[in-house]
Design an enzyme around this catalytic site. Structure first.
Site, PDB file in Angstrom:
ATOM      1  N   ASP A   1      -9.636   4.979  -2.398  1.00 33.01           N
ATOM      2  CA  ASP A   1      -8.481   5.448  -3.266  1.00 33.01           C
ATOM      3  C   ASP A   1      -8.982   6.358  -4.381  1.00 33.01           C
ATOM      4  OD1 ASP A   1      -9.142   3.700  -4.784  1.00 33.01           O
ATOM      5  OD2 ASP A   1      -6.944   2.664  -4.832  1.00 33.01           O
TER       6      ASP A   1
ATOM      7  N   GLU B   1       0.763  -1.092   0.127  1.00 34.93           N
ATOM      8  CA  GLU B   1       0.009  -0.139  -0.060  1.00 34.93           C
ATOM      9  C   GLU B   1       0.829   1.338   0.288  1.00 34.93           C
ATOM     10  OE1 GLU B   1      -3.132   0.548  -0.455  1.00 34.93           O
ATOM     11  OE2 GLU B   1      -3.743  -1.576  -0.569  1.00 34.93           O
TER      12      GLU B   1
ATOM     13  N   TYR C   1      -6.870   6.647   4.257  1.00 28.83           N
ATOM     14  CA  TYR C   1      -7.056   5.423   3.228  1.00 28.83           C
ATOM     15  C   TYR C   1      -6.180   4.370   3.207  1.00 28.83           C
ATOM     16  CZ  TYR C   1      -6.177   2.501  -0.617  1.00 28.83           C
ATOM     17  OH  TYR C   1      -5.613   1.304  -1.387  1.00 28.83           O
TER      18      TYR C   1
END
Length: 350
Positions: free
Chosen positions: A142, A41, A124
């Site tokens: 996102d 991520e 996020y």
């Protein structure tokens, strides 16, 4: 839009079409290692999947778990990150690993709320890790998910003001079970079908529920404000060579490209200005390289000189033939390519 139909249709589509990625578990399998989810991520922020996949493998091979990364030298991590851009991510990566190792016993917190307290993890990323690695019923949004949700509900308010409504709609859509699969399904849909331009509505599993598709022009959503022109900045870098080595310096920890190795360079300003070179030599202009950062475009004038004797200069003399191992950021890698080509074309520069 019927949220229950969205959940059912999207998960059925994901079970058949999920992308196979090295940081993922197949649909329906137990959650993947939180370390791999977190690392991916962070790497995927503002970076494509294609660019991340080989670098992710390199990082795992070198630092297979959070404790190994926590023990790494900052300079080694920054060098390994070179070319991925947004270098604050690399600094936060090491900082986060050290907090997890020292304060959490090497285990990532399992909730969105706790994850937000770690360095480099925003709303996020915290929601994504909580959903994918721990199955928490969160709603990570996102850019891909933002686009899907804005189109499902045909949200006409321009960004960024529309983000509040988008998050509210997303919270209603995300299910309580299979949270990780659903989050990744939304990301995959946005990446492969509900794309920014020319969305493939004909094969989209959510078309029956999509208000934007019903308008006949789904690509207008989300509504974006007119782009402002980027400012332009200028700087100078110096290629200083002696006996098969070139002088490299470490940029300050804070600021653009912080902590990275680079050619010596001056201030970055809105107008070109004369800069004092870091060595007493006759420098020759070698050319200019262009680079685009998120918030401004940049022109770097490169000057070069070959020293007959090694001067006492701040920095480290790096073998020219081994510059690939220096981990230079893209801007300075471009400058190195230019300088080497010009030296070869023009002969010795004294």
């Amino acid at each position: 839009m019927n949220a229950q139909n969205v959940r059912k249709s999207l998960l059925e589509w994901y079970d058949r079409n999920a992308r196979r990625l090295p940081w993922r578990a197949p649909p329906g399998d137990p959650p993947p290692d939180p370390y791999r989810v977190w690392l991916s991520e962070i790497m995927l922020q503002q970076t494509t999947v294609a660019a991340v996949k080989p670098r992710f493998a390199d990082f795992l091979a070198r630092w297979p778990d959070v404790e190994a990364l926590a023990a790494a030298e900052d300079a080694d991590v920054m060098a390994a990150w070179a070319g991925l851009g947004y270098y604050a991510r690399a600094r936060n990566l090491v900082a986060c690993a050290r907090v997890v190792a020292s304060e959490h016993g090497g285990k990532f917190p399992s909730t969105e709320r706790e994850l937000r307290n770690l360095p480099g993890i925003g709303d996020y990323t915290a929601a994504a890790i909580a959903a994918i690695a721990f199955g928490e019923a969160t709603a990570p949004v996102d850019a891909n998910v933002e686009r899907v949700v804005a189109r499902l509900d045909a949200i006409a308010e321009p960004l960024p003001a529309a983000r509040k409504a988008i998050r509210e709609v997303a919270a209603d859509i995300y299910p309580d079970d299979r949270a990780g699969d659903f989050a990744q399904a939304m990301m995959d849909l946005g990446s492969t079908i509900c794309t920014t331009r020319n969305p493939a509505c004909a094969i989209c599993p959510l078309r029956p529920e999509c208000a934007a598709a019903a308008t006949g022009d789904p690509a207008t959503y989300p509504v974006r404000p007119a782009k402002k022109a980027k400012p332009h900045k200028y700087g100078t870098a110096w290629w200083i060579e002696h006996d098969g080595a070139v002088l490299l310096v470490r940029r300050p920890d804070k600021g653009m490209l912080g902590g990275m190795r680079a050619l010596p360079s001056g201030d970055w300003t809105r107008k070109r200005q004369a800069e004092k070179a870091p060595a007493d030599a006759e420098f020759m202009p070698l050319g200019t390289v262009a680079h685009s950062f998120t918030h401004f475009d940049f022109s770097l004038d490169v000057q070069g000189a070959r020293l007959l004797t090694r001067a006492a200069l701040d920095g480290e003399w790096w073998p020219i033939d081994d510059l690939d191992a220096a981990g230079l950021p893209t801007l300075f890698a471009k400058a190195v390519t230019l300088a080497r080509a010009q030296f070869e074309a023009q002969g010795d520069i004294q």
